[in-house]
Write an enzyme that holds these catalytic residues in place. Structure first.
Site, PDB file in Angstrom:
ATOM      1  N   GLU A   1       1.074  -0.876  -0.224  1.00 35.39           N
ATOM      2  CA  GLU A   1      -0.155   0.541   0.002  1.00 35.39           C
ATOM      3  C   GLU A   1       1.041   0.996   0.352  1.00 35.39           C
ATOM      4  O   GLU A   1       1.622   0.941   0.694  1.00 35.39           O
ATOM      5  CB  GLU A   1      -0.533  -0.064   1.448  1.00 35.39           C
ATOM      6  CG  GLU A   1      -2.286  -1.570   1.149  1.00 35.39           C
ATOM      7  CD  GLU A   1      -2.364  -1.049   2.483  1.00 35.39           C
ATOM      8  OE1 GLU A   1      -3.390  -2.115   2.860  1.00 35.39           O
ATOM      9  OE2 GLU A   1      -2.824   0.399   3.558  1.00 35.39           O
TER      10      GLU A   1
ATOM     11  N   ASP B   1      -5.618   9.461  10.863  1.00 36.26           N
ATOM     12  CA  ASP B   1      -4.473   8.600  10.854  1.00 36.26           C
ATOM     13  C   ASP B   1      -4.280   9.336  12.390  1.00 36.26           C
ATOM     14  O   ASP B   1      -4.070  10.117  12.733  1.00 36.26           O
ATOM     15  CB  ASP B   1      -3.740   9.655   9.279  1.00 36.26           C
ATOM     16  CG  ASP B   1      -3.450   8.336   8.543  1.00 36.26           C
ATOM     17  OD1 ASP B   1      -4.008   6.867   8.169  1.00 36.26           O
ATOM     18  OD2 ASP B   1      -3.907   8.914   7.337  1.00 36.26           O
TER      19      ASP B   1
END
Lengths: 407, 266
Positions: free
Chosen positions: B49, B60
């Protein structure tokens, strides 16, 4: 794109949560889908619940202290000549700003959802101060996210939050202002949404937060409508409602009852933060023609670069220092119902000085942006024009900045 | 022919282990280094990824934020990200690459142009953190038409009914978020409980490859090895940060970490 009549603006979105087909929505991580859906259902239920409305009205009256007064600024009017200048002194509300409306409603909703914790973001510190006050009042544990830069420049409100027993979480990422505080607050909610309710401090964020905040601040214009009728016997023919716009919660609250009126009768003027005169940075996505983008779960005009990275903003007013803006203001701009402009830091400071010199009123730097526009246009307007400025915050919190800039 | 993603899962299965998915931020700490890191870790990772960094990420945690800010500061642009993928694919033709990021960047780039670019540079899949189901329906089907996997996310808060719909509309891979957390949080749910939820998803449609992510580190990876795939992101970003701090070679350190991770699930 068209406005509907007879339906509150907060309800004029489509099934995906977009106003005008492109502003708003709910761009959220999967984890937040369920809590947002729960909140949406709860709010839908509560706003029709007579017991809940009674409770809200009780606290608005006895805790917030509504209605706030509506006064004519005679000295300022005489000095400038031209239009009459009036103020809706929302800063009289408990705590000193309009943020108490949203904070109170969010606490009532959190209680109804059975949540024990409440978190919120703050820029100027008013949203945080009010949330901490209301949380204390309703027995909720409270955490406030605030940019490290704002903690420094809005100290009086930080002290107030601490006194109310809230935990203040300083945010050091990015520009260390409101935008980062909102991001961090959302991240916290992602991690704790099972027992924690989130209050977004303005009419921004995923669709439901825009609605709850707007529904709460709408109280301001409900009061004003009554006050106008009692002062003038009817709604006057030439009114200009001037309000500062950061996220846009006080402006929506100030305008909501008047959106259905013809704009020739009631003009709505939003004043954004133009930033320092000599700086390229600003916080005025509407009046400086920013492109549409997605920030904090909603699509709006947004200060950003070509790559979609959010730009730094700059404003003397921490409460307006935000790169995005409410989707409902984008909708009002595109339907041309409201007009948006900006005032620079210097113009806002000058307006603050002038208002405090002539009147027994102490508007914070946010509404000083609105006063700057009023001062600019009043001399050119007829004596039967009624300019009303929403003085939505008190300058106590700006003590340090004002001392530094004005001596 | 099966997609590279599907093949990667099949390969792992034939070796009786979960697929190892790594996450790094494109351009961390610069364009050249991030390509080197990607190439090197792909010797051990089954699927890579690659995050396109955003400066206001709402899901995040600290480690990935740090990586993203670093990459942006060093000037990474979306077109650079596509060129990283293109370069990577020159030598690693069969290694699947998934781009992951936030919708505003795709929106500003233009959805269709973004998909075309993905196709040109041979991107295999896309994860868009803030474009959930059903809002992603149109975009996801556009991706599918262009043979790009749109990877749906599922979390502990996803309702049963919603889960059914998401799985029905999903492509080859589904990403299960292990717990209520941003990326890089400490694993606060027991592996047993995570695997129980995982099995519920798996039971809906056995042919879908379900990976687990969030909170997976050297310490926790082994306990979840029953899954089709496991994603490690923050731990890798942290290794890059530490390497830079200690003035050590990030490429070597990160590759060693990924090698160790792989050994734990063999």
């Amino acid at each position: 794109m068209k406005l509907k009549r007879g339906i509150p603006l907060i309800d004029q979105h489509d099934q995906h949560g977009f106003w005008g087909g492109k502003f708003g929505g709910s761009f959220i991580p999967e984890t937040l889908k369920k809590p947002v859906e729960d909140l949406t259902n709860e709010f839908k239920k509560l706003r029709k619940d007579k017991k809940f409305l009674k409770k809200r009205d009780f606290y608005f009256k006895n805790y917030i202290g509504t209605p706030t007064s509506f006064i004519k600024l005679d000295n300022l009017t005489n000095y400038l000549g031209g239009a009459q200048i009036w103020a809706k002194v929302v800063s009289e509300a408990n705590g000193g700003a309009h943020k108490i409306y949203g904070a109170t409603v969010h606490c009532l909703i959190a209680k109804s959802l059975g949540k024990k914790y409440i978190v919120g973001d703050t820029g100027a510190g008013y949203a945080g101060k009010m949330l901490s006050m209301a949380a204390k009042k309703f027995g909720l544990k409270c955490k406030i996210f605030m940019g490290a830069k704002d903690i420094k420049r809005q100290r009086p409100n930080v002290i107030a939050m601490k006194k109310n027993g809230a935990e203040i979480v300083p945010v050091y990422s990015g520009s260390q202002t409101l935008v980062d505080a909102v991001s961090e607050c959302m991240r916290y909610w992602v991690s704790n949404c099972d027992n924690t309710h989130m209050c977004v401090g303005s009419t921004v964020g995923p669709n439901i937060f825009v609605k709850i905040c707007g529904w709460s601040t709408a109280q301001i214009s409900k009061e004003l409508k009554v006050q106008l009728k009692s002062k003038f016997k009817k709604i006057p023919n030439k009114i200009k409602l001037i309000n500062c716009v950061g996220g846009g919660s006080s402006a929506y609250g100030f305008w909501s009852e008047f959106i259905d009126y013809d704009k020739k009768q009631i003009e709505l003027i939003g004043v954004e933060a133009g930033g320092p005169k000599k700086s390229k940075l600003h916080a005025a996505p509407l009046s400086k023609n920013a492109k549409i983008g997605i920030l904090h779960g909603a699509a709006s005009y947004l200060c950003q670069n070509n790559e979609g990275q959010i730009n730094d903003t700059e404003s003397i007013s921490a409460g307006l220092d935000y790169p995005g803006v409410s989707p409902i203001h984008c909708f009002l701009k595109d339907t041309k119902r409201a007009r948006y402009t900006y005032a620079t830091d210097e113009e806002a400071l000058d307006a603050h000085v002038m208002v405090t010199k002539y009147e027994n009123l102490n508007p914070s730097l946010e509404p000083s942006h609105a006063f700057a526009e009023a001062i600019k246009i009043a001399p050119k307007l007829s004596k039967d024009t009624i300019i009303i400025v929403n003085s939505c915050g008190d300058a106590k919190k700006d003590r340090d900045i004002l001392k530094e800039r004005l001596g | 022919m099966a997609s590279l993603l599907k093949q990667a899962f099949q390969n792992a299965k034939s070796e009786n282990r979960p697929a190892l998915l790594t996450y790094t931020v494109a351009g961390d700490n610069n364009k050249k280094k991030s390509l080197e890191i990607l190439k090197s870790i792909s010797n051990y990772a089954d699927i890579c990824e690659l995050g396109f960094p955003h400066n206001t990420p709402i899901a995040d945690g600290g480690q990935i934020q740090t990586s993203a800010y670093r990459a942006i500061k060093n000037g990474i642009k979306i077109n650079d990200i596509f060129s990283i993928v293109k370069n990577f694919k020159k030598s690693k033709k069969t290694k699947p690459i998934i781009l992951m990021g936030y919708y505003n960047m795709i929106f500003q780039y233009n959805e269709n142009k973004f998909i075309t670019k993905c196709k040109e540079s041979k991107v295999d899949g896309l994860i868009v953190v803030d474009l959930p189901y059903p809002e992603n329906k149109i975009f996801a089907s556009k991706c599918k038409k262009n043979k790009i996997n749109y990877i749906q996310l599922v979390s502990p808060t996803t309702s049963k009914l919603r889960l059914k719909k998401i799985i029905k509309d999903s492509h080859d891979m589904i990403y299960y978020i292990s717990m209520l957390s941003t990326t890089g949080g400490k694993l606060k749910v027991s592996p047993k409980k995570i695997l129980k939820e995982y099995t519920k998803i798996k039971n809906q449609n056995k042919s879908k490859n379900v990976v687990i992510g969030f909170g997976i580190t050297e310490k926790t990876i082994k306990s979840l090895k029953k899954a089709d795939g496991l994603v490690v992101g923050s731990a890798i970003c942290k290794e890059i940060t530490n390497s830079i701090k200690k003035r050590q070679n990030a490429v070597i350190n990160v590759s060693n970490l990924v090698k160790r991770l792989k050994n734990k699930i063999k």
